[in-house]
Design an enzyme around this catalytic site. Sequence first.
Site, PDB file in Angstrom:
ATOM      1  N   THR A   1       0.766  -1.051  -0.623  1.00 34.20           N
ATOM      2  CA  THR A   1       0.243  -0.511   0.106  1.00 34.20           C
ATOM      3  C   THR A   1       0.925   1.280  -0.359  1.00 34.20           C
ATOM      4  OG1 THR A   1      -0.343  -0.141   2.379  1.00 34.20           O
ATOM      5  CG2 THR A   1      -2.285  -0.940   1.550  1.00 34.20           C
TER       6      THR A   1
ATOM      7  N   ASN B   1       1.340   4.375   1.735  1.00 35.90           N
ATOM      8  CA  ASN B   1       0.352   4.320   2.866  1.00 35.90           C
ATOM      9  C   ASN B   1       0.136   6.237   3.186  1.00 35.90           C
ATOM     10  OD1 ASN B   1      -0.084   2.623   4.933  1.00 35.90           O
ATOM     11  ND2 ASN B   1       1.771   1.753   3.492  1.00 35.90           N
TER      12      ASN B   1
ATOM     13  N   GLU C   1      -4.523   4.281   3.983  1.00 38.82           N
ATOM     14  CA  GLU C   1      -3.506   3.080   2.768  1.00 38.82           C
ATOM     15  C   GLU C   1      -4.565   2.306   1.844  1.00 38.82           C
ATOM     16  OE1 GLU C   1      -1.774  -0.192   5.200  1.00 38.82           O
ATOM     17  OE2 GLU C   1      -3.283   0.633   6.943  1.00 38.82           O
TER      18      GLU C   1
END
Length: 200
Positions: A28, A30, A109
């Site tokens: 992901t 973030n 995320e």
Amino acid sequence: MNQQLPIRIISKVVRGYGRGSKDLGIPTANVSREKEVLSCSCGDFDHLPTGIYWGFARIGEKPKNRDVASEGVCDGMEKDDNLVLGKVHLAAISIGYNPTYNNEEKTVEPHLIANTGHPLRHASSTGETQFQDFYDKTIILSVVGYLRPELPFEGLEKLTAAIKKDITDAERQAGKPDPETQSEQEWVRDSSGKERLGIL
């Protein structure tokens, strides 16, 4: 829930816990919650509704070539396999506290999903998109639709299976475009990344 959507966010990509890549094989990008770099249409992180969503994301500056920047996220093979920065990608987005891990701080995320046919679409250890790291890059994010609530899972295998379903659901939702979906995709594509967002 849908009354709060879409949510637009501009921020920077920061290091997370590393679980997406290491534990789950689903990396992901973030999103930083720092006020110095965060601009959000619903205020700040504390006002973001928790849950799993789908939407669109762009990392970095938009390309000067508008034809490349405006290529649809579901149109198949990328024109340039190395062109990730500046392109609009479909995203499956987690907002909340990751109850399986019992986080104390809310996180945003997004998992960026490569187009069907892109060589990186199934490059991760669990067969999902694996791009390079984007730390300190600007991220333009539109949270378009709600998929499900945050849920605790018994073990990483069940969590991974749930996220893979979220990705499939995100692709299905994006495949049914409506005017709002198109508008948000265009905003992600065209945003300067420098505007300050107020309540939509």
